[in-house]
Design a protein around this motif. Structure first.
Motif, short mmCIF file in Angstrom:
data_model
loop_
_atom_site.label_atom_id
_atom_site.label_comp_id
_atom_site.label_asym_id
_atom_site.label_seq_id
_atom_site.Cartn_x
_atom_site.Cartn_y
_atom_site.Cartn_z
N GLY A 105 15.87 42.97 64.56
CA GLY A 105 14.89 42.07 64.71
C GLY A 105 14.56 41.14 63.69
N PHE A 106 14.94 41.75 62.23
CA PHE A 106 14.14 41.18 61.24
C PHE A 106 15.41 39.53 61.06
CE2 PHE A 106 11.68 43.82 59.33
CZ PHE A 106 12.32 45.06 59.27
N GLU A 107 14.41 38.64 60.35
CA GLU A 107 14.93 37.48 59.32
C GLU A 107 14.86 36.81 58.42
OE1 GLU A 107 13.88 34.89 63.30
OE2 GLU A 107 12.28 33.79 61.81
N ALA A 108 15.13 35.64 57.29
CA ALA A 108 14.48 35.49 56.25
C ALA A 108 15.02 34.08 56.59
CB ALA A 108 15.55 36.40 55.42
N GLU A 109 14.06 33.43 55.44
CA GLU A 109 14.02 32.34 54.99
C GLU A 109 14.39 31.60 53.52
OE1 GLU A 109 11.40 29.87 56.94
OE2 GLU A 109 13.09 27.46 57.00
N PHE A 110 15.71 31.44 53.56
CA PHE A 110 15.65 30.64 52.10
C PHE A 110 15.21 29.22 52.12
CE2 PHE A 110 17.54 29.29 48.21
CZ PHE A 110 18.04 28.96 48.26
N ILE A 111 14.07 28.50 51.29
CA ILE A 111 13.58 28.21 51.12
C ILE A 111 14.14 27.52 49.83
CG2 ILE A 111 11.28 26.21 51.32
CD1 ILE A 111 10.19 28.02 53.00
N LYS A 112 14.97 26.72 49.04
CA LYS A 112 15.39 26.09 47.81
C LYS A 112 14.51 25.41 46.57
CE LYS A 112 19.59 23.82 45.45
NZ LYS A 112 20.46 23.06 45.97
N SER A 113 13.91 25.28 47.69
CA SER A 113 12.87 23.57 46.96
C SER A 113 11.47 24.93 45.93
CB SER A 113 11.69 22.63 47.52
OG SER A 113 11.30 23.71 48.80
N LYS A 114 11.26 26.06 46.89
CA LYS A 114 10.20 26.89 46.91
C LYS A 114 11.04 27.93 46.09
CE LYS A 114 6.93 25.43 50.73
NZ LYS A 114 6.15 26.30 51.13
N PHE A 115 12.55 28.19 45.68
CA PHE A 115 12.94 29.97 45.60
C PHE A 115 12.19 30.91 46.15
CE2 PHE A 115 14.47 26.82 42.01
CZ PHE A 115 13.85 25.99 41.37
N SER A 116 12.34 30.76 47.24
CA SER A 116 11.81 31.98 47.99
C SER A 116 13.23 32.17 49.26
CB SER A 116 10.06 31.66 48.95
OG SER A 116 10.81 30.44 49.86
N PHE A 117 12.45 33.59 48.98
CA PHE A 117 13.54 33.95 50.64
C PHE A 117 12.82 35.52 51.23
CE2 PHE A 117 17.51 35.05 52.94
CZ PHE A 117 17.85 35.78 52.28
N ASN A 118 12.24 34.18 51.95
CA ASN A 118 11.32 35.47 52.71
C ASN A 118 11.31 36.22 54.30
OD1 ASN A 118 8.98 34.71 50.65
ND2 ASN A 118 8.10 33.49 52.75
N LEU A 119 11.02 37.71 54.45
CA LEU A 119 10.84 38.08 55.15
C LEU A 119 10.39 37.76 56.32
CD1 LEU A 119 13.65 40.28 56.07
CD2 LEU A 119 12.03 42.54 55.12
N ARG A 120 10.90 37.96 57.71
CA ARG A 120 9.81 38.56 58.39
C ARG A 120 10.25 39.14 59.87
NH1 ARG A 120 10.16 32.01 57.33
NH2 ARG A 120 11.24 31.98 59.31
N LYS A 121 8.86 39.53 61.26
CA LYS A 121 9.66 39.93 62.29
C LYS A 121 8.79 40.15 62.86
CE LYS A 121 11.02 44.10 64.38
NZ LYS A 121 12.07 45.74 64.28
#
Lengths: 113, 115
Positions: A62-78
């Motif tokens: 059930g985990f997901e992550a979103e790549f936001i290129k403009s923010k250099f981020s890859f946060n993990l969510r559940k």
């Protein structure tokens, strides 16, 4: 220098709470992004990965992550954590053209039953 | 099937002694990585093998550290004249060829304590 930063070293949540673990990486070109997890007493294992395409990737449990290129981020969510999600979570990045994978310092998640 | 195995699981040694750590990757995996994880730290990349060659040794912290891989399989990491700051968990990972080559499969690690 190429680096990965995880914002929280320790997170404590109650069951059913939502989770978001932050991960930022330094600019260095095209990247492959990973989240690995280490459950107590077990090996590190891949949770999910992003190479290209849809920036919202779904992994196991059930985990997901979103790549936001403009923010250099890859946060993990559940959306709703379980006691069994208690583990240490590592964000990692591999810059295209290089050989090494750079890991963050890890976030220890403890979920209270 | 068998995963990545490492030996020994734990090693206690005296400062100044040499140690050898072994990694058996998953059969058929062409890439092999060594990492070091010190207490409270993330994984520190040490070296990468593709087959028997090591195109990236940039993470080896000093010339006391060396690694080799033979037959495209087993790898040994050698630390000469160990120091107390070498105490850490040493992790090995391997990756298959092809489309999943970026996914690393980790072993259980060798916990090294230098007294």
């Amino acid at each position: 220098a190429q680096s990965v930063s995880q914002h929280n070293h320790h997170v404590i949540l109650s069951e059913a709470a939502s989770l978001e673990l932050g991960c930022n990486y330094s600019y260095g070109g095209t990247v492959n992004l990973f989240w690995y997890v280490q459950y107590p007493g077990q090996h590190l294992q891949l949770l999910l990965k992003y190479f290209s395409g849809d920036p919202l990737v779904k992994g196991i449990k059930g985990f997901e992550a979103e790549f936001i290129k403009s923010k250099f981020s890859f946060n993990l969510r559940k959306p709703s954590v379980q006691w069994s999600d208690t583990a240490e979570y590592f964000c990692a990045v591999k810059y295209t053209g290089g050989f090494k994978t750079i890991f963050g310092a890890g976030t220890r998640l403890f979920v209270k039953a | 099937g068998a995963g990545v195995s490492q030996s020994p699981s734990n090693k206690v040694t005296e400062k100044g002694k040499d140690v050898e750590l072994r990694c058996d990757p998953i059969s058929g995996h062409t890439a092999l990585y060594w990492y070091r994880q010190s207490l409270g730290q993330g994984l520190e990349f040490l070296i990468y093998f593709q087959g028997n060659s090591a195109p990236d040794k940039s993470g080896l912290p000093s010339d006391r550290f060396s690694a080799e891989r033979t037959g495209g399989s087993v790898s040994t990491l050698t630390i000469q004249r160990t120091q107390q700051e070498d105490s850490a968990v040493y992790l090995c990972a391997s990756s298959p060829p092809g489309r999943n080559q970026e996914t690393q499969y980790f072993g259980p690690g060798t916990r090294l304590l230098v007294l």
